[in-house]
Motif scaffolding. Structure first.
Motif, PDB file in Angstrom:
ATOM      1  N   GLY A   1       0.538  -0.943  -0.710  1.00 21.35           N
ATOM      2  CA  GLY A   1      -0.212  -0.415  -0.364  1.00 21.35           C
ATOM      3  C   GLY A   1       0.601   0.943   0.220  1.00 21.35           C
ATOM      4  N   LYS A   2       2.099   1.265  -0.243  1.00 21.52           N
ATOM      5  CA  LYS A   2       3.110   2.133  -0.154  1.00 21.52           C
ATOM      6  C   LYS A   2       3.319   2.819  -1.469  1.00 21.52           C
ATOM      7  N   LEU A   3       2.625   2.721  -2.933  1.00 22.12           N
ATOM      8  CA  LEU A   3       2.906   3.079  -4.456  1.00 22.12           C
ATOM      9  C   LEU A   3       1.515   2.554  -4.827  1.00 22.12           C
ATOM     10  N   THR A   4       1.386   3.486  -6.010  1.00 20.71           N
ATOM     11  CA  THR A   4      -0.221   3.486  -6.790  1.00 20.71           C
ATOM     12  C   THR A   4      -0.370   4.674  -7.510  1.00 20.71           C
ATOM     13  N   PRO A   5      -0.060   3.474  -8.570  1.00 19.72           N
ATOM     14  CA  PRO A   5      -0.109   4.371  -9.924  1.00 19.72           C
ATOM     15  C   PRO A   5      -1.666   5.177 -10.146  1.00 19.72           C
ATOM     16  N   LEU A   6      -1.107   6.069 -11.039  1.00 20.25           N
ATOM     17  CA  LEU A   6      -2.108   6.638 -11.072  1.00 20.25           C
ATOM     18  C   LEU A   6      -2.274   6.897 -12.691  1.00 20.25           C
ATOM     19  N   VAL A   7      -4.022   6.278 -12.701  1.00 18.73           N
ATOM     20  CA  VAL A   7      -4.847   5.860 -14.477  1.00 18.73           C
ATOM     21  C   VAL A   7      -4.927   6.923 -14.785  1.00 18.73           C
ATOM     22  N   ASP A   8      -4.830   6.774 -16.102  1.00 17.49           N
ATOM     23  CA  ASP A   8      -5.902   7.747 -16.653  1.00 17.49           C
ATOM     24  C   ASP A   8      -7.163   7.531 -16.737  1.00 17.49           C
ATOM     25  N   PRO A   9      -8.344   8.182 -16.928  1.00 16.25           N
ATOM     26  CA  PRO A   9      -9.038   6.982 -17.301  1.00 16.25           C
ATOM     27  C   PRO A   9      -9.987   6.672 -18.503  1.00 16.25           C
ATOM     28  N   ARG A  10      -9.369   7.297 -19.157  1.00 11.79           N
ATOM     29  CA  ARG A  10     -10.218   7.553 -20.441  1.00 11.79           C
ATOM     30  C   ARG A  10      -9.860   5.792 -21.306  1.00 11.79           C
ATOM     31  N   ARG A  11     -10.083   5.367 -21.674  1.00 15.03           N
ATOM     32  CA  ARG A  11      -9.942   3.695 -23.258  1.00 15.03           C
ATOM     33  C   ARG A  11      -9.270   4.048 -24.065  1.00 15.03           C
ATOM     34  N   PHE A  12      -8.286   2.906 -24.541  1.00 14.50           N
ATOM     35  CA  PHE A  12      -7.897   2.933 -26.118  1.00 14.50           C
ATOM     36  C   PHE A  12      -7.533   1.732 -26.216  1.00 14.50           C
ATOM     37  N   THR A  13      -7.522   1.711 -27.135  1.00 11.19           N
ATOM     38  CA  THR A  13      -7.282  -0.238 -27.685  1.00 11.19           C
ATOM     39  C   THR A  13      -6.145   0.310 -28.577  1.00 11.19           C
ATOM     40  N   LEU A  14      -6.057  -1.165 -29.422  1.00 14.53           N
ATOM     41  CA  LEU A  14      -5.039  -1.595 -29.767  1.00 14.53           C
ATOM     42  C   LEU A  14      -5.461  -0.670 -30.965  1.00 14.53           C
ATOM     43  N   ASP A  15      -6.745  -0.351 -31.438  1.00 20.90           N
ATOM     44  CA  ASP A  15      -7.125  -0.149 -32.303  1.00 20.90           C
ATOM     45  C   ASP A  15      -7.024   1.500 -32.550  1.00 20.90           C
ATOM     46  N   THR A  16      -7.107   2.477 -31.304  1.00 20.10           N
ATOM     47  CA  THR A  16      -7.241   3.796 -31.364  1.00 20.10           C
ATOM     48  C   THR A  16      -6.125   3.659 -30.298  1.00 20.10           C
ATOM     49  N   ALA A  17      -4.815   3.111 -30.509  1.00 21.87           N
ATOM     50  CA  ALA A  17      -4.002   4.030 -30.403  1.00 21.87           C
ATOM     51  C   ALA A  17      -2.730   5.245 -30.910  1.00 21.87           C
ATOM     52  N   ASP A  18      -3.818   5.508 -31.362  1.00 14.31           N
ATOM     53  CA  ASP A  18      -3.385   6.833 -32.401  1.00 14.31           C
ATOM     54  C   ASP A  18      -3.758   7.866 -31.631  1.00 14.31           C
ATOM     55  N   ALA A  19      -4.804   7.689 -31.259  1.00 18.30           N
ATOM     56  CA  ALA A  19      -5.817   8.872 -30.379  1.00 18.30           C
ATOM     57  C   ALA A  19      -5.084   8.367 -28.977  1.00 18.30           C
ATOM     58  N   ALA A  20      -4.507   7.208 -28.653  1.00 20.94           N
ATOM     59  CA  ALA A  20      -3.552   7.476 -27.208  1.00 20.94           C
ATOM     60  C   ALA A  20      -2.757   8.629 -27.692  1.00 20.94           C
ATOM     61  N   TYR A  21      -1.868   8.201 -28.039  1.00 20.82           N
ATOM     62  CA  TYR A  21      -0.398   9.183 -28.875  1.00 20.82           C
ATOM     63  C   TYR A  21      -1.201  10.586 -28.857  1.00 20.82           C
ATOM     64  N   GLU A  22      -2.289  10.889 -29.056  1.00 22.46           N
ATOM     65  CA  GLU A  22      -2.503  12.058 -29.666  1.00 22.46           C
ATOM     66  C   GLU A  22      -2.924  12.361 -27.823  1.00 22.46           C
ATOM     67  N   ALA A  23      -3.377  12.170 -27.164  1.00 21.24           N
ATOM     68  CA  ALA A  23      -3.665  12.776 -26.334  1.00 21.24           C
ATOM     69  C   ALA A  23      -2.591  12.715 -25.376  1.00 21.24           C
ATOM     70  N   LEU A  24      -1.758  11.599 -25.168  1.00 27.26           N
ATOM     71  CA  LEU A  24      -0.508  12.143 -24.680  1.00 27.26           C
ATOM     72  C   LEU A  24       0.326  13.210 -25.360  1.00 27.26           C
ATOM     73  N   LYS A  25       0.282  13.701 -25.903  1.00 26.11           N
ATOM     74  CA  LYS A  25       1.067  14.805 -26.740  1.00 26.11           C
ATOM     75  C   LYS A  25       0.391  16.050 -26.323  1.00 26.11           C
TER      76      LYS A  25
END
Length: 332
Positions: free
Chosen positions: A286-310
């Motif tokens: 319980g001393k380390l927890t990742p922060l995860v963006d709630p948006r969902r992406f799939t292999l087919d929408t990987a480009d959209a994930a990269y756009e969100a990253l940028k």
């Protein structure tokens, strides 16, 4: 198997069928449930990362979590069916994790934390290794020290904050107004990044400075100004040209972190697996927890994930769902 392949630098990823890899000596075949994303992925995609060349055609993606499907000759650390996570490819010509399967060097892997989902585990490897190398390996942070994290809500930064607290340091972290609640929820004292660093040093340390400054945003001049006499500055973005006098006149020291070296050169891979195993224990405690963006992406929408990253318009790391079945029926 399906994979998102970069055929030309800067071009959209193409989802195609490629041959499923066969694990070689010391490798395991992992069925990927989720892939983690990092800003470096977008730089490699755009051909802007000279230090992390990955010639096209290439499968991108550094981080992943999944299940061991097959073992190559000589593998001793894992068995078929084990759930694992790691930073295993996507740079230096090593096939990445935007694919249904990857053959990974067993030394780069660790058992997935039992209390994390595949998506949560997938976003941890690169940022955790980077944070650990800078804070634990280079500095040896310990109880009673003061730590300033520049960029405390970012991918690396939010891990540095938690590691510092786990090892007994008093932690402060810079951020903007939107990240204040995240930084404070993690347990650090918030510093508005708009506040002049000299003012923050006077206000919070009586002018003494911080024992350790971890720069995750490429602000070495600020770090040198904030560190205490005989203190230590670590940076995961220590690029460019900077005057050393502000650090030298304090008798301070500096360390740079280049997390990709074991992947590119093949040296020191065992330590990556060791770091992730230590991290697994911290996560399960319980001393380390990742922060995860709630948006969902799939292999087919990987480009959209990269756009969100940028755009960097969210808090938390972005995961890409690779296999719904491997995620456990689509659970987060």
């Amino acid at each position: 198997m399906k994979a998102a392949v970069l055929h030309e630098v800067g071009a959209p990823l193409r989802i195609i069928r490629v041959t499923r890899p066969t694990p070689g000596a010391g490798e395991v075949l992992v069925r990927i449930a989720a892939a983690g994303t990092n800003p470096l992925d977008t730089k490699i995609h755009a051909g802007e990362a000279a230090h992390a060349r990955h010639p096209a055609p290439a499968i991108l993606g550094l981080d992943m979590a999944g299940t061991v499907e097959a073992l190559g000759p000589g593998v001793t650390r894992f068995r078929t069916g084990d759930e694992v996570y790691g930073m295993v490819g996507g740079v230096g010509g090593n096939p990445g994790t935007l694919a249904e399967y990857v053959s990974a060097d067993e030394r780069l892997l660790a058992a997935k934390p039992a209390n994390l989902s595949m998506r949560e585990a997938a976003v941890l490897p690169l940022v955790t290794i980077t944070a650990w190398e800078g804070l634990i390996d280079r500095v040896g942070v310990r109880t009673g020290q003061s730590l300033l994290v520049l960029g405390g809500a970012g991918g690396v930064g939010h891990i540095v904050v938690q590691l510092g607290l786990a090892f007994g340091a008093t932690v402060h972290a810079t951020g903007n107004a939107e990240s204040r609640s995240v930084i404070e929820r993690l347990g650090a004292q918030f510093i508005d990044r708009q506040e002049p660093i000299a003012d923050a040093v006077r206000r919070l340390t009586g002018g003494r400075g911080f024992d350790i400054v971890y720069d995750t945003v490429g602000a070495l001049d600020v770090a040198f100004a904030a560190v205490a006499k005989f203190g230590h500055v670590t940076s995961s973005l220590g690029w460019g040209t900077h005057p050393l006098a502000p650090l030298s006149f304090k008798g301070g020291t500096y360390s740079g972190v280049f997390t990709l070296m074991p992947l590119i050169l093949g040296e020191g891979r065992e330590h990556h697996g060791e770091i992730l195993e230590e991290a697994r224990q911290l996560v399960e405690a319980g001393k380390l927890t990742p922060l995860v963006d709630p948006r969902r992406f799939t292999l087919d929408t990987a480009d959209a994930a990269y756009e969100a990253l940028k755009k960097a318009d969210g808090l938390g790391k972005i995961a890409i769902d690779i296999s719904i079945a491997a995620l456990g029926g689509g659970q987060p």
